[in-house]
Design a protein around this motif. Sequence first.
Motif, PDB file in Angstrom:
ATOM      1  N   MET A  30    -117.610  14.303 -36.361  1.00 35.24           N
ATOM      2  CA  MET A  30    -117.523  13.358 -35.252  1.00 35.24           C
ATOM      3  C   MET A  30    -116.871  12.061 -35.745  1.00 35.24           C
ATOM      4  N   SER A  31    -115.803  11.688 -35.098  1.00 35.72           N
ATOM      5  CA  SER A  31    -115.062  10.502 -35.545  1.00 35.72           C
ATOM      6  C   SER A  31    -115.822   9.208 -35.261  1.00 35.72           C
ATOM      7  N   HIS A  32    -115.546   8.226 -36.084  1.00 36.32           N
ATOM      8  CA  HIS A  32    -116.168   6.908 -35.870  1.00 36.32           C
ATOM      9  C   HIS A  32    -115.722   6.288 -34.541  1.00 36.32           C
ATOM     10  N   TYR A  33    -114.598   6.801 -33.987  1.00 33.66           N
ATOM     11  CA  TYR A  33    -114.154   6.284 -32.681  1.00 33.66           C
ATOM     12  C   TYR A  33    -115.164   6.622 -31.574  1.00 33.66           C
ATOM     13  N   SER A  34    -116.007   7.643 -31.840  1.00 35.99           N
ATOM     14  CA  SER A  34    -117.025   8.018 -30.845  1.00 35.99           C
ATOM     15  C   SER A  34    -118.383   7.409 -31.169  1.00 35.99           C
ATOM     16  N   MET A  35    -118.390   6.434 -32.034  1.00 37.79           N
ATOM     17  CA  MET A  35    -119.643   5.847 -32.514  1.00 37.79           C
ATOM     18  C   MET A  35    -120.573   5.383 -31.389  1.00 37.79           C
ATOM     19  N   SER A  36    -119.973   4.857 -30.316  1.00 39.58           N
ATOM     20  CA  SER A  36    -120.807   4.303 -29.240  1.00 39.58           C
ATOM     21  C   SER A  36    -121.709   5.378 -28.619  1.00 39.58           C
ATOM     22  N   ARG A  37    -121.287   6.629 -28.740  1.00 41.84           N
ATOM     23  CA  ARG A  37    -122.104   7.729 -28.207  1.00 41.84           C
ATOM     24  C   ARG A  37    -123.459   7.814 -28.924  1.00 41.84           C
TER      25      ARG A  37
ATOM     26  N   ASN B 239    -114.164  23.575 -31.568  1.00 43.41           N
ATOM     27  CA  ASN B 239    -114.522  22.382 -32.342  1.00 43.41           C
ATOM     28  C   ASN B 239    -114.953  22.730 -33.764  1.00 43.41           C
TER      29      ASN B 239
ATOM     30  N   ARG C  52    -125.883   5.253 -27.356  1.00 37.94           N
ATOM     31  CA  ARG C  52    -125.927   5.193 -25.889  1.00 37.94           C
ATOM     32  C   ARG C  52    -127.343   4.851 -25.428  1.00 37.94           C
TER      33      ARG C  52
ATOM     34  N   SER D 228    -123.674   5.373 -37.255  1.00 36.95           N
ATOM     35  CA  SER D 228    -123.747   3.924 -37.026  1.00 36.95           C
ATOM     36  C   SER D 228    -125.073   3.330 -37.488  1.00 36.95           C
TER      37      SER D 228
ATOM     38  N   HIS E 177    -121.654  22.283 -32.604  1.00 39.93           N
ATOM     39  CA  HIS E 177    -122.437  21.098 -32.964  1.00 39.93           C
ATOM     40  C   HIS E 177    -123.912  21.343 -32.699  1.00 39.93           C
TER      41      HIS E 177
END
Length: 246
Positions: free
Chosen positions: A58-65, A43, A68, A99, A207
């Motif tokens: 970290m992509s914005h597509y993983s924002m929900s992480r 990574n 959480r 976010s 990370h």
Amino acid sequence: MPPTRAIQIVALAVLTSLVTIAATGAYGSDPSPVYETRTPSGNGIGKVYMGREIANVMSHYSMSRLDRPGREREERTDLLVEALPVEADAAVADIGAGSGYFSFRVAERVPDGVVYAVDIQQEMLDEIERRKSERGVDNIETLLGRIDNPGLDEQSADLIFIVDAYHEFSHPREMGEAMYRALRPGGHLIVVEDRAESKSRSSGKLHNMTEAQARKEITALGFRWVRTESFLPQQHFLVFQKPASS
Ligand SMILES: C[S@@+](CC[C@H](N)C(=O)[O-])C[C@H]1O[C@@H](n2cnc3c(N)ncnc32)[C@H](O)[C@@H]1O
């Protein structure tokens, strides 16, 4: 032309280009010689700064992480926010805001101040703006940063904090120099990173950071290391200060 003359000309041309590279920092595709390259690991981006390979973003597509439900309990983000040294009227910069998980919590601590939420992904800032409208929050300002500069004005911040983002900066030296300029003299920089020393965090590979590495990189910018707190279950909480006289 005699062969010796030709050799002299070629040698001069090589020397001139080497001097130009050294003077301008124009080294390969990267403008700065402070970085090295290697084959990217899982990574990582294959770019090395002060012995550390930089992690991918970290992509914005993983924002929900980031939002959480169990995050506060796992990471004690409540303690992290409480520990930030801010007055009610402070100007605070959240670099790599994602976010806005921390921007909104810190905004409550500075009702008479402002939080600059900086990120390089417009999608993250769009989400922060959406939440601002939804929640009626007016003391957060979103700012689209560049990969090498957050775009903050000089001496505009009393505090800068970075949570789980510094290790992703593709240009940590340039970002660090710009953050130094953006902080008022005597202001604090807080860096929060997963502990790379901990075996349980090794799954995160790049990370995370060791305390020693973070201190090495940040103090190289001119910041003074103040202390490292260990009250968070998974992360280092490193406190740095810009000298008051700078
Ligand atoms: C893992 S997320 C953490 C988000 C937030 N700090 C949190 O803890 O909820 C890292 C964020 O840093 C951002 N980032 C990466 N490089 C950056 C840079 N040079 N300047 C500003 N943001 C950056 C990414 O776009 C991403 O949104």
